[in-house]
Enzyme design. Structure first.
Site, PDB file in Angstrom:
ATOM      1  N   GLU A 190      54.281  67.210  75.297  1.00 11.17           N
ATOM      2  CA  GLU A 190      52.882  66.962  75.665  1.00 11.17           C
ATOM      3  C   GLU A 190      52.022  66.558  74.472  1.00 11.17           C
ATOM      4  O   GLU A 190      51.003  65.885  74.631  1.00 11.17           O
ATOM      5  CB  GLU A 190      52.285  68.200  76.353  1.00 11.17           C
ATOM      6  CG  GLU A 190      52.012  69.416  75.466  1.00 11.17           C
ATOM      7  CD  GLU A 190      53.224  70.330  75.260  1.00 11.17           C
ATOM      8  OE1 GLU A 190      54.357  69.861  75.498  1.00 11.17           O
ATOM      9  OE2 GLU A 190      53.042  71.488  74.851  1.00 11.17           O
ATOM     10  N   LYS A 224      14.033  67.961  79.433  1.00  5.91           N
ATOM     11  CA  LYS A 224      13.312  68.523  78.293  1.00  5.91           C
ATOM     12  C   LYS A 224      13.881  68.023  76.967  1.00  5.91           C
ATOM     13  O   LYS A 224      15.077  68.180  76.699  1.00  5.91           O
ATOM     14  CB  LYS A 224      13.384  70.058  78.342  1.00  5.91           C
ATOM     15  CG  LYS A 224      12.599  70.645  79.517  1.00  5.91           C
ATOM     16  CD  LYS A 224      11.116  70.411  79.308  1.00  5.91           C
ATOM     17  CE  LYS A 224      10.291  70.889  80.481  1.00  5.91           C
ATOM     18  NZ  LYS A 224       8.884  70.432  80.397  1.00  5.91           N
ATOM     19  N   THR A 225      13.030  67.441  76.148  1.00  6.18           N
ATOM     20  CA  THR A 225      13.500  66.894  74.870  1.00  6.18           C
ATOM     21  C   THR A 225      13.274  67.857  73.698  1.00  6.18           C
ATOM     22  O   THR A 225      13.741  67.607  72.599  1.00  6.18           O
ATOM     23  CB  THR A 225      12.788  65.562  74.538  1.00  6.18           C
ATOM     24  OG1 THR A 225      11.407  65.830  74.345  1.00  6.18           O
ATOM     25  CG2 THR A 225      12.967  64.548  75.644  1.00  6.18           C
ATOM     26  N   GLY A 263      59.413  77.998  78.187  1.00  7.66           N
ATOM     27  CA  GLY A 263      59.842  77.611  79.542  1.00  7.66           C
ATOM     28  C   GLY A 263      61.298  77.163  79.579  1.00  7.66           C
ATOM     29  O   GLY A 263      61.982  77.321  80.595  1.00  7.66           O
ATOM     30  N   CYS A 283      59.514  74.773  75.698  1.00  6.26           N
ATOM     31  CA  CYS A 283      59.637  75.815  74.673  1.00  6.26           C
ATOM     32  C   CYS A 283      60.005  77.154  75.320  1.00  6.26           C
ATOM     33  O   CYS A 283      61.138  77.308  75.755  1.00  6.26           O
ATOM     34  CB  CYS A 283      58.361  75.880  73.849  1.00  6.26           C
ATOM     35  SG  CYS A 283      58.665  76.473  72.188  1.00  6.26           S
ATOM     36  N   SER A 302      26.887  74.867  71.921  1.00  6.88           N
ATOM     37  CA  SER A 302      28.237  74.373  71.649  1.00  6.88           C
ATOM     38  C   SER A 302      28.810  73.778  72.940  1.00  6.88           C
ATOM     39  O   SER A 302      28.147  73.774  73.971  1.00  6.88           O
ATOM     40  CB  SER A 302      29.114  75.501  71.119  1.00  6.88           C
ATOM     41  OG  SER A 302      29.157  76.534  72.066  1.00  6.88           O
ATOM     42  N   HIS A 339      57.603  70.246  72.200  1.00  8.54           N
ATOM     43  CA  HIS A 339      56.383  70.063  73.009  1.00  8.54           C
ATOM     44  C   HIS A 339      56.101  68.575  73.223  1.00  8.54           C
ATOM     45  O   HIS A 339      55.321  67.983  72.479  1.00  8.54           O
ATOM     46  CB  HIS A 339      55.193  70.732  72.313  1.00  8.54           C
ATOM     47  CG  HIS A 339      55.294  72.211  72.281  1.00  8.54           C
ATOM     48  ND1 HIS A 339      54.811  72.998  73.289  1.00  8.54           N
ATOM     49  CD2 HIS A 339      55.849  73.050  71.387  1.00  8.54           C
ATOM     50  CE1 HIS A 339      55.044  74.268  73.011  1.00  8.54           C
ATOM     51  NE2 HIS A 339      55.678  74.328  71.861  1.00  8.54           N
TER      52      HIS A 339
HETATM   53  N1  GLN Z   1      57.743  82.445  71.728  1.00  6.27           N
HETATM   54  C1  GLN Z   1      58.791  81.483  71.694  1.00  6.27           C
HETATM   55  C2  GLN Z   1      59.305  81.226  70.289  1.00  6.27           C
HETATM   56  O1  GLN Z   1      58.646  81.525  69.333  1.00  6.27           O
HETATM   57  C3  GLN Z   1      58.340  80.188  72.324  1.00  6.27           C
HETATM   58  C4  GLN Z   1      57.261  79.518  71.550  1.00  6.27           C
HETATM   59  C5  GLN Z   1      56.568  78.454  72.347  1.00  6.27           C
HETATM   60  O2  GLN Z   1      56.681  78.419  73.557  1.00  6.27           O
HETATM   61  N2  GLN Z   1      55.788  77.605  71.694  1.00  6.27           N
HETATM   62  O3  GLN Z   1      60.385  80.692  70.148  1.00  6.27           O
END
Ligand code: GLN
Length: 547
Positions: A521, A186-187, A382, A380, A13, A519
């Site tokens: 990101e 090595k194949t 944070g 979140c 994997s 989020h």
């Molecule tokens: N644990 C927090 C909540 O549920 C933050 C969730 C998170 O950071 N994705 O609100």
């Protein structure tokens, strides 16, 4: 009707099937085709939402609120096509569907069996949205020979058999190891893997052979001969400095050409690769670097914060600078002063997370960033920790905390500045939750609109006052603290459209301190970096200039 590319793996994997699939998707787009990528996972969890990040890495959330495999993140980052709930399915989901139908009596008294009932369910899932794209790329998780993956292999075999000729192909990834003692590649493992695949009725059309050393022509011919694949369809996949070099690298060794040949698409449309040339250029010609500390809980496993790391890289690319991100275990700051650890960084990021462990350390990291005026991005959990820090240290609510931690501990210890969200609006609906609800799929999930305060830092960063970002949380900052906190300088600069849910906070008297409940990101791409990440890196570069 779409053409289908089924992607399987063998030998071991972690060969990068997801990345290879994503890069192939990008190359087909470069040739003018539309694509959708899909992941079929053999495990029995209904979705990865309830799995620990240590087990499964990051949970990737789609716009339509599904908690999916992290490979969908790669798919989106390479193709820009927003994944949907139907692009990720597990055995658990398939069996749940089958058993629900059985209970409803849909099978009219028949004996329910893996073949045909489970395989039919898989085939129906694969074909969702069949008429929407030119190519559907379906990756099967795990490796050939796994017992639990057998129904998936059988289903794709049947699927290809039932479609018109030349409408489906199979691409198989294997490893060509280098045995140092013998000084040879090595194949044999590849031969065995293909043999295994053929024994269940699947003959690969394209083989991608991952290797750490160049595969000479002679070995390529040998693999082709023994595996019954044309030599041009044996594609070497080498390790790369950056994953974003994969589209150009695979194009260079003929992957997209081999795939189009296998479908007998001739002449193949010429590729337009400027997007990936630009991405490569930005990676290879970065000037300077910034160091970002990610203060989190799941620091031992980088995959747990996959999208954050990638979004930081994209933020660097937007600024033509290199981002060095380092993980720091938040728990350290519960015993030690964060200053000596954090002073060497240009910016601090506190990502999302669940549970109380490490949160006091995150609160101290937020305090350090606020007081020292270091750029801070709280995502979140944070953001929630940044608000708790503000409540404790500027409003004097010394026991400010989150209900999440009281629920976990089973006792009331905190003044809940962050509370359990039990009701919210989604489109025209009101969503309701109880504390006793199941854990799976019950959070506030997927894309929601936020309204930004005109003139705020975030409104400037996004260049608009209405945004859509993806959410995954159960708890929420309590809006009732807004006036008091704003009086101290913590502006609530983004709210849900009904004005009830805080979505963004920012310290006004600070060069760059932003907390977001969502989020950002998850929507970042190398060719379209998330605005918040691009500006966070820019702010980090300013810090460097001051030093
Ligand atoms: N644990 C927090 C909540 O549920 C933050 C969730 C998170 O950071 N994705 O609100």
């Amino acid at each position: 009707m779409a053409r289908y590319i089924f992607i399987t793996g063998g030998v071991v994997s972690s060969l990068g099937k997801g990345l290879t699939s994503a890069a192939l998707g990008a190359l087909l787009q470069a040739r003018g085709f539309t694509v959708r990528l899909r992941k079929l996972d053999p495990y029995l969890n209904v979705d990865p939402g309830t799995m620990s990040p240590f087990e499964h890495g990051e949970v990737f959330v789609t716009d339509d609120g599904a908690e999916t495999d992290l490979d969908l993140g790669h798919y989106e980052r390479f193709t820009g096509v927003a994944a949907r709930a139907t692009d990720s399915v597990s055995s658990g989901r398939i069996y749940t569907n089958v058993l629900e139908k059985e209970r409803r009596g849909d099978y009219l008294g028949k004996t329910i069996q893996v073949i045909p009932h489970v395989t039919n369910e898989i085939k129906d899932w694969i074909a969702i949205g069949d008429d929407e794209v030119d190519f559907m790329l379906c990756e099967i998780g795990g490796t050939v020979g796994d017992i639990e993956a057998l129904p998936f292999f059988e289903a794709i075999r049947q699927f290809a058999q039932e479609r018109e000729r030349d409408q489906c192909i199979f691409m198989h990834l294997t490893l060509v190891p280098y045995v140092t003692a013998a000084g040879e590649l090595k194949t044999k493992p590849t031969q065995h893997s293909v043999k295994e695949l053929r024994s269940i009725g699947i003959a690969p059309d394209v083989l991608v052979t991952r290797a750490e050393h160049p595969i000479p022509d002679k070995e390529r011919e040998k693999i082709a001969l023994f595996c019954n694949v044309r030599k041009e369809a044996v594609i070497p996949g080498y390790d790369l400095k950056s994953i974003y070099e994969a589209p150009m690298a695979y194009h260079g060794v003929g992957l997209d050409q081999a795939v189009l040949d296998a479908f007998r698409i001739s002449p193949a449309p010429k590729p337009e690769l400027s997007r990936w040339q630009d991405v490569e250029d930005r990676i290879n010609h970065a000037e300077g670097e910034v160091r970002v500390a990610i203060v989190g809980k799941y620091v031992q496993l980088e995959d747990a914060y996959k999208s954050i790391k990638e979004a930081l890289t994209h933020g660097g690319m937007a600024n033509r600078t290199k981002v060095i991100s380092e993980w720091i275990d938040a728990e350290i700051f519960e015993k030690e002063d964060p200053a000596p650890y954090l002073e060497g960084y240009h910016a601090i990021l506190v990502p999302g997370g669940f549970g109380e462990r490490g949160t006091e350390g995150k609160i101290r990291a937020a305090q350090f960033a606020r007081e020292r005026k270091i750029p801070y991005l709280g995502i979140c959990l944070g953001m929630q920790m940044a608000v708790i820090e503000a409540a404790r240290n500027t409003l004097g609510i010394t026991n400010a905390g989150s209900e999440e931690f009281d629920h976990e501990a089973g006792e009331k210890r905190f003044t809940p500045v962050v509370y359990h969200l039990k009701e919210w609006v989604q489109g025209n609906y009101k969503v309701k939750r109880k504390v006793s609800d199941d854990k799976g799929g019950t959070m506030r999930l997927g894309a929601y609109t936020a309204t930004l305060k005109p003139g705020s830092k975030v409104a400037g960063i996004y260049g608009k006052t209405e945004i859509e970002e993806r959410h995954r949380h159960r708890y929420e900052v309590d809006i009732k603290y807004r006036d008091e906190l704003e009086a101290k300088g913590l502006t609530f600069s983004g709210l849900s459209p009904d004005g009830r849910l805080p979505e963004i906070v920012e310290w006004t008297d600070h060069p760059w301190f932003i907390g977001v409940q969502f989020h950002p990101e998850l929507k970042s791409k190398p060719f379209a970096p998330a605005p918040l990440f691009a500006d966070f890196v820019r702010a980090a570069m300013e810090v460097e200039r001051l030093v």
